[in-house]
Scaffold this motif. Structure first.
Motif, PDB file in Angstrom:
ATOM      1  N   ALA A   5       0.853  -1.183   0.000  1.00 29.72           N
ATOM      2  CA  ALA A   5       0.000   0.000   0.000  1.00 29.72           C
ATOM      3  C   ALA A   5       0.894   1.240   0.000  1.00 29.72           C
ATOM      4  O   ALA A   5       1.748   1.383   0.848  1.00 29.72           O
ATOM      5  CB  ALA A   5      -0.902  -0.015   1.225  1.00 29.72           C
ATOM      6  N   GLY A   6       0.699   2.117  -0.946  1.00 25.64           N
ATOM      7  CA  GLY A   6       1.556   3.292  -1.053  1.00 25.64           C
ATOM      8  C   GLY A   6       0.800   4.598  -1.047  1.00 25.64           C
ATOM      9  O   GLY A   6       1.246   5.576  -1.623  1.00 25.64           O
ATOM     10  N   GLY A   7      -0.358   4.629  -0.423  1.00 27.33           N
ATOM     11  CA  GLY A   7      -1.121   5.866  -0.375  1.00 27.33           C
ATOM     12  C   GLY A   7      -1.640   6.264  -1.747  1.00 27.33           C
ATOM     13  O   GLY A   7      -1.927   5.417  -2.588  1.00 27.33           O
ATOM     14  N   ASN A   8      -1.759   7.571  -1.969  1.00 33.10           N
ATOM     15  CA  ASN A   8      -2.280   8.069  -3.247  1.00 33.10           C
ATOM     16  C   ASN A   8      -1.380   7.677  -4.409  1.00 33.10           C
ATOM     17  O   ASN A   8      -1.848   7.254  -5.462  1.00 33.10           O
ATOM     18  CB  ASN A   8      -2.434   9.595  -3.205  1.00 33.10           C
ATOM     19  N   PHE A   9      -0.073   7.819  -4.214  1.00 33.46           N
ATOM     20  CA  PHE A   9       0.874   7.477  -5.278  1.00 33.46           C
ATOM     21  C   PHE A   9       0.770   5.994  -5.630  1.00 33.46           C
ATOM     22  O   PHE A   9       0.735   5.626  -6.798  1.00 33.46           O
ATOM     23  CB  PHE A   9       2.305   7.815  -4.832  1.00 33.46           C
ATOM     24  N   GLY A  10       0.699   5.141  -4.615  1.00 36.72           N
ATOM     25  CA  GLY A  10       0.577   3.707  -4.852  1.00 36.72           C
ATOM     26  C   GLY A  10      -0.722   3.346  -5.555  1.00 36.72           C
ATOM     27  O   GLY A  10      -0.755   2.454  -6.403  1.00 36.72           O
ATOM     28  N   ALA A  11      -1.789   4.049  -5.214  1.00 38.81           N
ATOM     29  CA  ALA A  11      -3.075   3.784  -5.853  1.00 38.81           C
ATOM     30  C   ALA A  11      -3.039   4.148  -7.334  1.00 38.81           C
ATOM     31  O   ALA A  11      -3.513   3.392  -8.184  1.00 38.81           O
ATOM     32  CB  ALA A  11      -4.179   4.565  -5.148  1.00 38.81           C
ATOM     33  N   VAL A  12      -2.455   5.290  -7.646  1.00 40.68           N
ATOM     34  CA  VAL A  12      -2.379   5.715  -9.048  1.00 40.68           C
ATOM     35  C   VAL A  12      -1.474   4.781  -9.842  1.00 40.68           C
ATOM     36  O   VAL A  12      -1.834   4.316 -10.929  1.00 40.68           O
ATOM     37  CB  VAL A  12      -1.881   7.178  -9.147  1.00 40.68           C
ATOM     38  N   MET A  13      -0.297   4.482  -9.309  1.00 37.97           N
ATOM     39  CA  MET A  13       0.643   3.616 -10.021  1.00 37.97           C
ATOM     40  C   MET A  13       0.085   2.194 -10.148  1.00 37.97           C
ATOM     41  O   MET A  13       0.231   1.550 -11.191  1.00 37.97           O
ATOM     42  CB  MET A  13       2.000   3.573  -9.304  1.00 37.97           C
ATOM     43  N   GLY A  14      -0.552   1.718  -9.084  1.00 36.48           N
ATOM     44  CA  GLY A  14      -1.124   0.375  -9.129  1.00 36.48           C
ATOM     45  C   GLY A  14      -2.253   0.248 -10.124  1.00 36.48           C
ATOM     46  O   GLY A  14      -2.328  -0.719 -10.884  1.00 36.48           O
ATOM     47  N   SER A  15      -3.133   1.240 -10.154  1.00 39.53           N
ATOM     48  CA  SER A  15      -4.259   1.162 -11.084  1.00 39.53           C
ATOM     49  C   SER A  15      -3.812   1.405 -12.523  1.00 39.53           C
ATOM     50  O   SER A  15      -4.405   0.881 -13.454  1.00 39.53           O
ATOM     51  CB  SER A  15      -5.350   2.158 -10.690  1.00 39.53           C
ATOM     52  N   LYS A  16      -2.772   2.179 -12.713  1.00 38.25           N
ATOM     53  CA  LYS A  16      -2.300   2.476 -14.068  1.00 38.25           C
ATOM     54  C   LYS A  16      -1.434   1.354 -14.639  1.00 38.25           C
ATOM     55  O   LYS A  16      -1.601   0.956 -15.778  1.00 38.25           O
ATOM     56  CB  LYS A  16      -1.505   3.783 -14.047  1.00 38.25           C
ATOM     57  N   PHE A  17      -0.490   0.844 -13.839  1.00 38.20           N
ATOM     58  CA  PHE A  17       0.510  -0.068 -14.380  1.00 38.20           C
ATOM     59  C   PHE A  17       0.323  -1.532 -13.983  1.00 38.20           C
ATOM     60  O   PHE A  17       0.867  -2.410 -14.635  1.00 38.20           O
ATOM     61  CB  PHE A  17       1.911   0.382 -13.962  1.00 38.20           C
ATOM     62  N   ILE A  18      -0.399  -1.811 -12.899  1.00 38.93           N
ATOM     63  CA  ILE A  18      -0.527  -3.201 -12.457  1.00 38.93           C
ATOM     64  C   ILE A  18      -1.897  -3.763 -12.813  1.00 38.93           C
ATOM     65  O   ILE A  18      -2.014  -4.789 -13.467  1.00 38.93           O
ATOM     66  CB  ILE A  18      -0.269  -3.326 -10.945  1.00 38.93           C
ATOM     67  N   ASN A  35      -1.413 -10.123 -11.964  1.00 34.99           N
ATOM     68  CA  ASN A  35      -0.149  -9.398 -11.790  1.00 34.99           C
ATOM     69  C   ASN A  35      -0.042  -8.805 -10.390  1.00 34.99           C
ATOM     70  O   ASN A  35       1.010  -8.864  -9.758  1.00 34.99           O
ATOM     71  CB  ASN A  35      -0.008  -8.287 -12.820  1.00 34.99           C
ATOM     72  N   LEU A  36      -1.127  -8.220  -9.912  1.00 37.79           N
ATOM     73  CA  LEU A  36      -1.129  -7.635  -8.578  1.00 37.79           C
ATOM     74  C   LEU A  36      -0.835  -8.697  -7.524  1.00 37.79           C
ATOM     75  O   LEU A  36      -0.026  -8.485  -6.614  1.00 37.79           O
ATOM     76  CB  LEU A  36      -2.482  -6.966  -8.290  1.00 37.79           C
ATOM     77  N   GLY A  37      -1.471  -9.845  -7.623  1.00 39.53           N
ATOM     78  CA  GLY A  37      -1.223 -10.929  -6.679  1.00 39.53           C
ATOM     79  C   GLY A  37       0.213 -11.411  -6.720  1.00 39.53           C
ATOM     80  O   GLY A  37       0.834 -11.678  -5.684  1.00 39.53           O
ATOM     81  N   ALA A  38       0.784 -11.510  -7.922  1.00 38.40           N
ATOM     82  CA  ALA A  38       2.175 -11.942  -8.064  1.00 38.40           C
ATOM     83  C   ALA A  38       3.131 -10.935  -7.437  1.00 38.40           C
ATOM     84  O   ALA A  38       4.098 -11.311  -6.763  1.00 38.40           O
ATOM     85  CB  ALA A  38       2.509 -12.147  -9.536  1.00 38.40           C
ATOM     86  N   ILE A  39       2.853  -9.647  -7.616  1.00 40.82           N
ATOM     87  CA  ILE A  39       3.705  -8.613  -7.032  1.00 40.82           C
ATOM     88  C   ILE A  39       3.612  -8.644  -5.512  1.00 40.82           C
ATOM     89  O   ILE A  39       4.619  -8.540  -4.809  1.00 40.82           O
ATOM     90  CB  ILE A  39       3.344  -7.228  -7.601  1.00 40.82           C
ATOM     91  N   ILE A  40       2.419  -8.808  -4.967  1.00 38.21           N
ATOM     92  CA  ILE A  40       2.253  -8.873  -3.507  1.00 38.21           C
ATOM     93  C   ILE A  40       2.982 -10.084  -2.947  1.00 38.21           C
ATOM     94  O   ILE A  40       3.695  -9.991  -1.943  1.00 38.21           O
ATOM     95  CB  ILE A  40       0.761  -8.892  -3.137  1.00 38.21           C
ATOM     96  N   MET A  41       2.828 -11.233  -3.586  1.00 43.32           N
ATOM     97  CA  MET A  41       3.509 -12.432  -3.090  1.00 43.32           C
ATOM     98  C   MET A  41       5.025 -12.293  -3.214  1.00 43.32           C
ATOM     99  O   MET A  41       5.769 -12.690  -2.311  1.00 43.32           O
ATOM    100  CB  MET A  41       3.024 -13.669  -3.844  1.00 43.32           C
ATOM    101  N   GLY A  42       5.482 -11.711  -4.301  1.00 44.55           N
ATOM    102  CA  GLY A  42       6.923 -11.537  -4.495  1.00 44.55           C
ATOM    103  C   GLY A  42       7.548 -10.608  -3.468  1.00 44.55           C
ATOM    104  O   GLY A  42       8.598 -10.906  -2.898  1.00 44.55           O
TER     105      GLY A  42
END
Length: 101
Positions: A5-18, A35-42
């Protein structure tokens, strides 16, 4: 937090790129969540490397790494942190409205 979780920046980057649709090819929301699940597990695997000398870690028990000390910068003798300071004298100087005297 531990899930990336990265706040506003994490939300924008996550929704745009992940999670968001790819820039090339047909949009697939399912692939984004995979992809999101793989990144969280990694990134969660990094926590296996955490080690506290007085408590241990997931891979090593307490004291298993010998005299390893993760604190790179040691405080000068006699210095105390904010968690050890005596604020009783400062409390006497504050009035009812919170202003200093």
């Amino acid at each position: 937090g531990m899930v990336g979780a990265g706040g506003n920046f994490g939300a924008v980057m996550g929704s745009k790129f992940i999670v968001g649709p790819p820039s090339v090819g047909p949009p697939s929301v399912d692939k984004g969540f995979i992809n999101l699940g793989a990144i969280i597990m990694g990134t969660s695997l990094l926590f296996f490397g955490m080690y506290f000398p007085e408590h241990g870690g997931m891979l090593f028990k307490k004291g298993a790494l010998g005299n390893y000390d993760p604190q790179l910068y040691k405080p000068v003798d006699g210095e105390r942190g904010a968690d050890q300071m005596d604020y009783s004298k400062a409390a006497d100087k504050v009035t009812k409205n919170g202003a200093s005297v």
